[in-house]
Design a protein around this motif. Structure first.
Motif, short mmCIF file in Angstrom:
data_model
loop_
_atom_site.label_atom_id
_atom_site.label_comp_id
_atom_site.label_asym_id
_atom_site.label_seq_id
_atom_site.Cartn_x
_atom_site.Cartn_y
_atom_site.Cartn_z
N ALA A 177 0.82 -1.21 0.00
CA ALA A 177 0.00 0.00 0.00
C ALA A 177 0.86 1.26 0.00
CB ALA A 177 -0.93 0.00 1.22
N GLN A 178 2.08 1.15 0.52
CA GLN A 178 2.98 2.30 0.57
C GLN A 178 3.83 2.43 -0.68
OE1 GLN A 178 2.30 3.90 3.53
NE2 GLN A 178 0.98 2.11 3.85
N THR A 179 4.12 1.33 -1.35
CA THR A 179 5.15 1.34 -2.40
C THR A 179 4.64 0.97 -3.79
OG1 THR A 179 5.75 -0.97 -1.93
CG2 THR A 179 6.92 0.74 -0.70
N THR A 180 3.40 0.51 -3.92
CA THR A 180 2.86 0.10 -5.22
C THR A 180 1.46 0.69 -5.38
OG1 THR A 180 1.65 -1.92 -4.60
CG2 THR A 180 4.05 -2.12 -4.90
N ASN A 181 0.90 0.46 -6.55
CA ASN A 181 -0.50 0.76 -6.81
C ASN A 181 -1.31 -0.46 -6.36
OD1 ASN A 181 -2.95 1.80 -7.89
ND2 ASN A 181 -2.58 0.73 -9.81
N LEU A 182 -1.84 -0.42 -5.13
CA LEU A 182 -2.56 -1.55 -4.55
C LEU A 182 -4.05 -1.42 -4.83
CD1 LEU A 182 -2.68 -4.11 -2.71
CD2 LEU A 182 -2.97 -2.52 -0.77
N VAL A 183 -4.63 -2.46 -5.45
CA VAL A 183 -6.06 -2.52 -5.69
C VAL A 183 -6.58 -3.78 -5.00
CG1 VAL A 183 -7.89 -2.64 -7.43
CG2 VAL A 183 -5.78 -1.35 -7.91
N GLN A 184 -7.59 -3.60 -4.13
CA GLN A 184 -8.08 -4.68 -3.29
C GLN A 184 -9.49 -5.09 -3.72
OE1 GLN A 184 -7.12 -2.22 0.39
NE2 GLN A 184 -6.33 -4.21 1.05
N VAL A 185 -9.71 -6.40 -3.87
CA VAL A 185 -10.97 -6.92 -4.40
C VAL A 185 -11.50 -8.03 -3.49
CG1 VAL A 185 -12.01 -8.19 -6.32
CG2 VAL A 185 -10.39 -6.35 -6.79
N GLY A 186 -12.78 -7.91 -3.13
CA GLY A 186 -13.45 -8.96 -2.37
C GLY A 186 -13.43 -8.77 -0.87
N ILE A 187 -12.97 -7.62 -0.41
CA ILE A 187 -12.76 -7.40 1.02
C ILE A 187 -14.10 -7.41 1.76
CG2 ILE A 187 -11.75 -5.87 2.75
CD1 ILE A 187 -9.74 -7.07 0.67
N ARG A 188 -14.14 -8.16 2.85
CA ARG A 188 -15.35 -8.21 3.66
C ARG A 188 -15.05 -8.43 5.14
NH1 ARG A 188 -14.67 -12.71 0.47
NH2 ARG A 188 -15.02 -14.79 1.40
N SER A 189 -13.79 -8.24 5.55
CA SER A 189 -13.42 -8.35 6.95
C SER A 189 -12.17 -7.52 7.20
CB SER A 189 -13.17 -9.82 7.33
OG SER A 189 -12.79 -9.93 8.69
N MET A 190 -12.22 -6.63 8.21
CA MET A 190 -11.06 -5.79 8.52
C MET A 190 -11.23 -5.16 9.89
SD MET A 190 -11.94 -2.56 6.00
CE MET A 190 -10.78 -1.42 6.73
N ASP A 191 -10.12 -4.67 10.42
CA ASP A 191 -10.12 -3.91 11.66
C ASP A 191 -10.23 -2.43 11.33
OD1 ASP A 191 -9.40 -4.15 14.72
OD2 ASP A 191 -8.27 -2.43 13.94
N ALA A 192 -10.81 -1.66 12.24
CA ALA A 192 -11.00 -0.24 12.00
C ALA A 192 -9.68 0.48 11.72
CB ALA A 192 -11.71 0.40 13.19
N ILE A 193 -8.58 0.04 12.36
CA ILE A 193 -7.29 0.72 12.17
C ILE A 193 -6.84 0.63 10.73
CG2 ILE A 193 -5.86 -1.29 12.72
CD1 ILE A 193 -5.19 2.39 13.72
N GLU A 194 -7.28 -0.40 10.01
CA GLU A 194 -6.83 -0.58 8.63
C GLU A 194 -7.38 0.50 7.69
OE1 GLU A 194 -6.15 -5.03 7.61
OE2 GLU A 194 -7.78 -5.00 9.06
#
Length: 310
Positions: free
Chosen positions: A156-173
């Motif tokens: 996320a810091q060094t590339t072009n990050l594309v995220q697909v299908g996300i359905r679980s995470m912590d608030a800090i993220e």
């Protein structure tokens, strides 16, 4: 059973490193998982299923193994998560510099920190396409930045990050997330154009990190942290086919198979998914009948990395 210890039991002439266009690196590591254990057994189950899989692909009328697939020695470094990431990084970078199309099968998702780092150093303007149930954006978890919960923080810091299908995470993220480049599963379920939108965000050079828990647990229950509401088989294939057709996919990893001896179907799904991804990569480039493809230059490979870096 695999009669010759080659990937999928392919003939020796298609399994030699010198002529193979593809390298497959098993990473039987499960050092940082926090709930369902067993991802270290994933590569063995995947390879066993692969050896019992038909190698002709009906959809594309091809046999991609003829490109040559070298089954590399497994990366077994387990002294620490940091050591594992370093071992993956150096191993992957070495094979990339030999002009191979490098793939990995895990093992848990922390290995992707090393693989993404290697590809980012070798390919210009890299996009990382993460297909996953979980955001995996924590900066640190349980005392380590090389935890499976941190798998794409560096990306996320060094590339072009594309995220697909996300359905679980912590608030800090959320503090590390570019929500313009995140496709949440509940939104994808009602968006007929999500594939177009994802592809529009991808750069030319794409590395895919595919966590099998991105798939719905009705078809992929064998993961350490299954989440309801995931992707299904044919929509996944449609999406992957389009990515491979429209972008230069430079490599990929598949992670988080946690095999269940009482249900072998997920092992075969993982085997078929890997083979499908290779098929889409090399569709239209099938090698001659009697000779594997001779690996030439890899499209998009940078020329400004240092030989001493790996």
């Amino acid at each position: 059973m695999n009669p010759n210890n080659n990937y999928a039991g392919i003939p020796d002439r298609y399994a030699q490193l010198e002529k193979a266009g593809v390298v497959l690196i098993p990473v039987p590591y499960d050092g940082t998982s926090t709930w369902g254990k067993g991802a270290d057994r994933g590569p063995e189950a995947f390879l066993d299923a692969s050896a019992n899989m038909e190698l002709y692909d009906i959809e594309t009328d091809s046999e991609v193994y003829r490109q040559g697939i070298y089954l590399a020695p497994p990366i077994t470094e387990d002294s620490s998560p940091e050591a594992l990431v370093d071992a993956v990084h150096s191993t992957v970078k070495g094979y990339i510099k030999r002009n191979k199309f490098v793939t990995l099968f895990g093992g848990e998702h922390s290995l992707s920190i090393g693989s993404i780092r290697a590809f980012n150093e070798c390919f210009e303007d890299l996009t990382v396409l993460q297909i996953d149930a979980h955001a995996d954006l924590r900066k640190e978890y349980e005392g380590s930045a090389c935890n499976h919960a941190c798998a794409v923080h560096e990306a996320a810091q060094t590339t072009n990050l594309v995220q697909v299908g996300i359905r679980s995470m912590d608030a800090i993220e959320k503090t590390y997330m570019d929500q313009e480049k995140v496709f949440f599963a509940h939104e994808m379920a009602t968006d007929d154009y999500w594939m177009d939108k994802v592809i529009d965000l991808l750069g030319d050079n794409v590395f895919i990190t595919f966590d099998l828990d991105a798939l719905d647990p009705s078809i992929m229950p064998s993961t350490g942290t299954p989440e309801p509401g995931g992707l299904f088989w044919y929509e996944t294939l449609e999406f992957l086919r389009r990515v491979f057709e429209e972008k230069n996919v430079v490599g990929f990893d598949l992670v988080e198979l946690c095999p269940n001896p009482a249900n072998r179907a997920p092992d075969f799904l993982a085997a078929k998914l890997y083979y499908k991804m290779l098929t889409y990569k090399f569709s239209g480039e099938e090698a001659e009948e009697d000779e594997p493809a001779d690996s030439g230059s890899v499209p998009g490979l940078a020329t400004n990395f240092d030989d001493d870096d790996y």
